[in-house]
Scaffold this active site. Sequence first.
Site, PDB file in Angstrom:
ATOM      1  CG  PHE B 146      -2.170   0.961   1.423  1.00 57.94           C
ATOM      2  CD1 PHE B 146      -3.134   0.495   0.707  1.00 57.94           C
ATOM      3  CD2 PHE B 146      -1.660   1.939   2.113  1.00 57.94           C
ATOM      4  CE1 PHE B 146      -4.184   1.529   0.769  1.00 57.94           C
ATOM      5  CE2 PHE B 146      -2.998   2.741   2.317  1.00 57.94           C
ATOM      6  CZ  PHE B 146      -4.225   2.596   1.442  1.00 57.94           C
ATOM      7  CB  THR B 149       4.054   7.662   3.555  1.00 59.07           C
ATOM      8  OG1 THR B 149       3.231   7.543   4.330  1.00 59.07           O
ATOM      9  CG2 THR B 149       5.367   8.583   3.975  1.00 59.07           C
ATOM     10  N   GLY B 154       4.442  12.828   4.376  1.00 67.82           N
ATOM     11  CA  GLY B 154       3.722  11.953   5.152  1.00 67.82           C
ATOM     12  C   GLY B 154       2.256  12.623   5.657  1.00 67.82           C
ATOM     13  CB  SER B 155       1.379  14.671   8.273  1.00 68.58           C
ATOM     14  OG  SER B 155       1.623  14.054   9.480  1.00 68.58           O
ATOM     15  N   GLY B 188       4.779  -1.378   3.458  1.00 70.54           N
ATOM     16  CA  GLY B 188       5.134  -2.878   3.993  1.00 70.54           C
ATOM     17  C   GLY B 188       4.804  -3.884   3.181  1.00 70.54           C
ATOM     18  NE  ARG B 315      15.087  -7.956  42.581  1.00 74.02           N
ATOM     19  CZ  ARG B 315      16.146  -8.356  42.033  1.00 74.02           C
ATOM     20  NH1 ARG B 315      16.516  -9.703  41.714  1.00 74.02           N
ATOM     21  NH2 ARG B 315      17.451  -7.721  42.375  1.00 74.02           N
ATOM     22  CD  GLN B 335       1.398  -0.365  46.673  1.00 74.26           C
ATOM     23  OE1 GLN B 335       0.725   0.439  46.846  1.00 74.26           O
ATOM     24  NE2 GLN B 335       1.804  -1.401  47.389  1.00 74.26           N
ATOM     25  CE1 TYR B 336       0.515   8.436  41.387  1.00 75.09           C
ATOM     26  CE2 TYR B 336       2.928   8.917  41.046  1.00 75.09           C
ATOM     27  CZ  TYR B 336       1.451   9.132  40.991  1.00 75.09           C
ATOM     28  OH  TYR B 336       1.223  10.683  40.570  1.00 75.09           O
ATOM     29  CD  GLU B 434      -3.801   4.101   9.306  1.00 70.88           C
ATOM     30  OE1 GLU B 434      -3.748   3.283   8.454  1.00 70.88           O
ATOM     31  OE2 GLU B 434      -4.580   4.777   9.427  1.00 70.88           O
TER      32      GLU B 434
END
Lengths: 679, 679
Positions: B146, B149, B154-155, B188, B315, B335-336, B434
Amino acid sequence: MDLIPDLPSGPLDVYRKQASFNWKKMKLFLESPEDIEIANEAFKYMEEEPIFQHPDRDLTLEEERHLTFQRMKKVYNSDILYPDDLFMNRNKHRVLNNVISLYDWSLLARKSLLIEFPMGAFLGLGTDRHRKFINSLMNREIGFAFCLTEISHGSNTKALRTEARYDIESESFILHTPDFEAAKCWAGCLGKTASHCLVFAQLYTPDGVCHGLHNFVTPVRDPQTLQPYPGVTIFDMGAKIGLNGMDNGVIMFNHYKIPRENLLNKTGDVTVDGKYVSPFKDPSKRFEGRVGITEFGVINLTKALTISIRYSAVRRQFGPENQGEIPVLEYPLQQYRLFPYLSGLYVLHCFSVKLKDRNMSFRLAVMGGSEDPDYLANFGQEIHALSCFSKPYSGWMARDAVQESREACGGHGYLKAAGFGKIRNDNDANCTYEGDNNVLLQQTSNWLLSLWVARQRTDFTRFPMGTVSYLNQYNKYLNMKWSSDTFNRNLKDEDIIQTCLDTYCWLVCWLCKATSQDMETLKSSGKNKFDIKNNCQIFRAHNLSLAYGERVFITWFLESIKEADVSLQIPLYRLLALFSLTRVLKHVSSYVEGGLINGENVVITNIEEHITRLLSEILPDSVSLIDAFAPPDFFLNSVLGNADGRVYEHMYRKMLTSPGSVTRDTNWQEMRYNIPSKL
Amino acid sequence: MDLIPDLPSGPLDVYRKQASFNWKKMKLFLESPEDIEIANEAFKYMEEEPIFQHPDRDLTLEEERHLTFQRMKKVYNSDILYPDDLFMNRNKHRVLNNVISLYDWSLLARKSLLIEFPMGAFLGLGTDRHRKFINSLMNREIGFAFCLTEISHGSNTKALRTEARYDIESESFILHTPDFEAAKCWAGCLGKTASHCLVFAQLYTPDGVCHGLHNFVTPVRDPQTLQPYPGVTIFDMGAKIGLNGMDNGVIMFNHYKIPRENLLNKTGDVTVDGKYVSPFKDPSKRFEGRVGITEFGVINLTKALTISIRYSAVRRQFGPENQGEIPVLEYPLQQYRLFPYLSGLYVLHCFSVKLKDRNMSFRLAVMGGSEDPDYLANFGQEIHALSCFSKPYSGWMARDAVQESREACGGHGYLKAAGFGKIRNDNDANCTYEGDNNVLLQQTSNWLLSLWVARQRTDFTRFPMGTVSYLNQYNKYLNMKWSSDTFNRNLKDEDIIQTCLDTYCWLVCWLCKATSQDMETLKSSGKNKFDIKNNCQIFRAHNLSLAYGERVFITWFLESIKEADVSLQIPLYRLLALFSLTRVLKHVSSYVEGGLINGENVVITNIEEHITRLLSEILPDSVSLIDAFAPPDFFLNSVLGNADGRVYEHMYRKMLTSPGSVTRDTNWQEMRYNIPSKL
């Protein structure tokens, strides 16, 4: 100025002509002429030597290590990269290490770990009886791996479990690894290379008493055959995320005997008959590693930003109606993504130079022995606190800058040939080794909080580097409030910087106070010391470490600016103002919580407007600001970042000349399609 | 429950026993029994097939592509991975794609791009005359790349420069690439594989008029020999940061003829005699790509967090005095670092399922044709705005979670065998393709700002997905103020979530208002449209897009919770409260600027306290929360993340059995030392 060659002409000229200063003068602000000369010679040497040429294709793990090994040999045998006065001339050593780092981190790690680190260890921890090892190292008869970390213990070094038990009969230590979890791991050069290890093990005397970690010179491989000795098991740790030119290894000892004399005995020894003796305590903690790693971030920031800023100045996309496309660097958002890191690079560079100098002064003072012990203790504490902040901060800043740069270069930034993958993968390790970043950062806040507790009986001006002197005035700072005039539009950059510094003084004082109060609350609720400390990290202690360090970053760069050529001061003040404001803006929650902001919502808007203004003012200087840091193209090794700015031509050449680019796949026969019908 | 096998016993049992809910029920909340069954069968198939076994050593680029190609063939030929009803059963297709993604992104990309994407393109843009290509695709006689670009664009797709000029005489289009900068790139499967391309080119009729981008079926390689045809030059783009199983390519056309019929002519055609005709306009914008990529983040978050949470639960490092060491997961800071991403995973998963469903409803409504065009237009706008937010947000959330997970696993997280390197390198591409994340995000704010301008004549409840209905009450929201009671300690999680939603309503309204005002100011200072837009991104429009989307994330997950089994609701509310609060906390600057906070500094402290509480409440559930997402060990492919939690045993086995781990380097003779003196 002959020292600094002109840059090639090309699409970057437009920006280079807009610069408000002479980039060569800026380079001389960053580096001395002597350093530039040393680096130039090394750059030229490496660029010309066949072994340092960049291979055309991907290497396998074994090929990459082999090539790195060969390059290391070349380094050792080069009068330019490894001159006779290398160990006498610390500055030359630093500059040459930076050149090698710009080339390849694995090469730096290999050549440093195999020979230079053990030299340092023998000088620092050994005594006369270890001179033979230094001689052998000098003659390249042996090479070392440094074994501290174990499979199940890294940060908590006290819990390491490798044992060294003294055996009177054989007058030897018996090294033993109780199980795989106690195996030494991550040791650089151990996987395939080292003949000896410096093993940290718990020393036990025959009476069963453990005397803590000591370091033992341990032969592990026959230097002739490179086979491990009986009693030693070595695993190669295999591929890593990055740094794959280095062979990290795991080692286990099975009741392995080494001579008594192999204990590095400067701070503790065992007599022939098994008595532990401790000649004296060494008062100087060593922070060499962390101080050095702070500088690593500078190298990675330099590479990433050289590529992304140059590419952004060349890459065009969209533009005002009927006016053609403009370079993406013209977009304020792109500037906001990159320029704070550009300012960070300048600030970090100046900081790490000063930190090295001050660390050296400290070590000389310790060795001199004539200074007041209190003075030395305070000095040592500051160096410790600062390096525990700057090592994480530098690694993280580089991490974020590399990622933002990668994304700012869009699709082409994803090419291996753009270079970001390698920078990112290699930098990643900096966030972990020599102390996990988050664990390390706690050292800084621990120290500050201990100072805070003693604030009423402490004169903070007694700390030689002045990084906490403002704590004397904590009452003044805690009463500070932002007014609607703070950061007003008409403020000059110098004043902005000063206001940021005041803000940081407030912030450190307030975070000390708030964290201490939280700790008191937890204490009265019955929590133990360990839990109290851990429960105050997230919104308090972590930010405290950052605030303390960011303030020093700003202060030291301000000192540097004042020493700079007048023609450079305006752009440097802009960089520092941008750095300060963007960092100040990250702590808004604390300003609200602590009441520094109180209904004065215009202050944040003022800050944002100053940032927007600074971005547009830095824009015309930006390419030259990074030119002053940029290494030669050969070292950058990126199709997007060459000094001539001819991005698409370099991409074309790279693709056209890469092996296999235009030929079929070797396995093409398998990849063919079913017999097609007529299309 | 037979569908979901029990997890193996081991060190993770401690946490699993603490969970407040049944993890299998949670899994069924996330996935339907049908989906689990489809996935299980596919997992089993891949785990057993020889070609899908993980190789023991690093592969070269060519080996990696070859293996991926062979695997792709195996997928195509498998009734399980590629069943006959694949294209009829969208859900099965989705689940199987997720299984393949969990295995390897390159494999998913290859098998999707070569055959499935072109199928979609033919159905969407082609007409009957292209049926032969579909047939050939089905028979594997051809394969596609496909090509959109270009090297320098690109954009900004409008500025693409590849030309297709219609030639009456030969009744063909002549494709031409004016220079290397206009070469198609990043396609690709183009590097080595594709026989055909779908080329987007500017269509010129013989009268010299350009009719804009159209798509042309272009044979580029002989399907038998895989050699490019004369007039076509193809370069392989070589190694990338990740996704190296995929061969991306560059292609240039030199006045290359293709038949007139090869134009995909659903929305525009050229007659034999060279007239441009446009049969009808297709009203449905396609957002398939972005909607799909939103889900990619879920896969990468799943893998990274499975590894880091399980490892952190096993661990151990440090601990309270005399109480042994504790798992690092017990540390609030750990945890944070991880739990906000765990909550993000849950929120993102539910969002992406709903977005897919709603996108499908939208497409069915468009195809049905009976709906009110205004309704369809509004629906389309919402889907567009949401996917332009969720695609970047998902990629960035995964990026940050992978990095934090890598660092949270310390040194061992740096091993290639830990798996983070590959996840990070592959996810990285999601931030760019994309639509570049930052560019895409502007679409969302552009839309919101256009709505804002028309706010007085718009009924925002008319937008079918309800993502902007609160704009009707903008006056109410703009007058909102936080009181010292907002987020007070006694608030329940449901109420916390509601308060966060209110905050977001305020935030979107205020950012719309503030951005519009800034734009007016810039306009009156004489700036053009283009500059006005760009100058409002940093502190305004960018945050506006985030605020809009984060609010939808929360709203939709709240809907999901209400449908969940009662036994799951408490832990789910906790996750959503944590997600909401941590995100709300990122916008504090706006609350200060907009006056939502006004002297009520206690609110921030309340939020922080709730976050701290939620972390400790989520802790006992955390391992089970990630178990509900975790793929089989074979797919995780990480020594640190296995379901049995026996981290060190897996590390040992991996190192012991890796080829070359205990042998000397192949080049050991060179690596020997100088003849040593007696040591």
